[in-house]
Design an enzyme around this catalytic site. Sequence first.
Site, mmCIF file in Angstrom:
data_model
loop_
_atom_site.group_PDB
_atom_site.id
_atom_site.type_symbol
_atom_site.label_atom_id
_atom_site.label_comp_id
_atom_site.label_asym_id
_atom_site.label_seq_id
_atom_site.Cartn_x
_atom_site.Cartn_y
_atom_site.Cartn_z
ATOM 1 N N ASN A 55 0.804 -1.230 0.000
ATOM 2 C CA ASN A 55 0.000 0.000 0.000
ATOM 3 C C ASN A 55 0.835 1.277 0.000
ATOM 4 O O ASN A 55 0.283 2.382 0.077
ATOM 5 C CB ASN A 55 -0.959 0.017 1.188
ATOM 6 C CG ASN A 55 -0.276 0.286 2.518
ATOM 7 O OD1 ASN A 55 0.933 0.082 2.667
ATOM 8 N ND2 ASN A 55 -1.043 0.716 3.508
ATOM 9 N N TYR A 56 2.158 1.176 -0.110
ATOM 10 C CA TYR A 56 3.004 2.382 -0.141
ATOM 11 C C TYR A 56 3.044 2.976 -1.535
ATOM 12 O O TYR A 56 3.321 2.276 -2.503
ATOM 13 C CB TYR A 56 4.427 2.043 0.287
ATOM 14 C CG TYR A 56 4.613 1.663 1.728
ATOM 15 C CD1 TYR A 56 3.646 1.934 2.696
ATOM 16 C CD2 TYR A 56 5.768 1.009 2.142
ATOM 17 C CE1 TYR A 56 3.832 1.569 4.023
ATOM 18 C CE2 TYR A 56 5.969 0.643 3.462
ATOM 19 C CZ TYR A 56 4.996 0.926 4.394
ATOM 20 O OH TYR A 56 5.183 0.560 5.703
ATOM 21 N N ALA A 57 2.827 4.263 -1.742
ATOM 22 C CA ALA A 57 2.352 5.192 -0.732
ATOM 23 C C ALA A 57 1.021 5.767 -1.238
ATOM 24 O O ALA A 57 0.998 6.797 -1.896
ATOM 25 C CB ALA A 57 3.365 6.306 -0.499
ATOM 26 N N HIS A 67 3.506 1.926 -5.524
ATOM 27 C CA HIS A 67 4.632 2.713 -6.043
ATOM 28 C C HIS A 67 5.974 2.128 -5.604
ATOM 29 O O HIS A 67 6.887 1.939 -6.414
ATOM 30 C CB HIS A 67 4.569 4.162 -5.535
ATOM 31 C CG HIS A 67 3.242 4.829 -5.641
ATOM 32 N ND1 HIS A 67 2.174 4.497 -4.847
ATOM 33 C CD2 HIS A 67 2.815 5.846 -6.439
ATOM 34 C CE1 HIS A 67 1.141 5.261 -5.147
ATOM 35 N NE2 HIS A 67 1.499 6.085 -6.107
#
Length: 328
Positions: A55-57, A67
């Site tokens: 889930n970054y970012a 990403h």
Amino acid sequence: MKYRTIGTDPAHRREVSVLALGAMLFGSLTDEKTSFALLDRYVEAGGNFIDTSDNYAFWTDGGQGGHSENVLGRWRRSRGVGDEIVIATKLGARPLAPGTGFVDNPEGLSAKVIREAAEASRERLGVDKLDLLYAHIDDYSVSQQETVEGFGALAAEGTVGLLGASNQAMWRVERARALAAAAGLPGYEVLQYQHSHLRPRFDVPSDLFPDGSLGHAGPELFGYLRAEPALTLVAYSPLLAGAYVREDKPLPADYDHPGTPARLAELRSVAREAGATVNQVVLSWQIGGELPVIPLAGASSLAQLEENLAAVDLELTADQRARLDAVH
């Protein structure tokens, strides 16, 4: 560089550098060229433990993340990186839709999500096997048995090595590990929680978890580490996003209590004696402490990374450690 063993199973345990590199903002706020330069320098210095998440970012563009894993995948392929570099990633907190978040709309820890999210992470990273996979946040909507079996199935298939948990109550971690042991499945061996020299309050919401401070390492977790010496703590945000040294970065609200000034004063005193920065003292204090702690520090510039790397060779005296430990 110095190294520490994580994991107990000879087939999966790894020797990792005592300073982990956080790649949270790589590919978003930290552009790809800078990200590659930081990764190259970290590896050149002997670092081999890189941390990311699916889930970054997401918060940087209102999306769903990916990403950081994508950038790490491109870096791996361009540099010919193999299994000598340990990449840890996480699942469970990726927003299900753009414009939402991990509090209100997380992917969760169902068996279906675990399988699909792990496969997507392997594809983005360009690997056949995830070295270390964390349950990023807890999921009370599914049974822990389902979650344990979901992770265990991936480990049995060889697409995941070590397992870890982050931001969960200790009783939930222990229950999951007991369920795994009873079923003959691998359990969580690496714990990732926020930990620094300053101590937070646990009776107020944290910045990351508005409905509770489960992300913070506290006395219960440290007692657990003493009772279970095979576990390792990976300490995220050890430098509090620059708040130790930057006037434009105030301390989070949960550090606003009477004990903070005394701990800051002792840190600064030790830093002056050691000829080091406050950040380096914090990292060195964690690396050389009694408990198995690996600080996880991000960097957005080579200067920041060099400062962090120098902390690995900073040796605090027994007196300095005692003073840092004694401050309440």
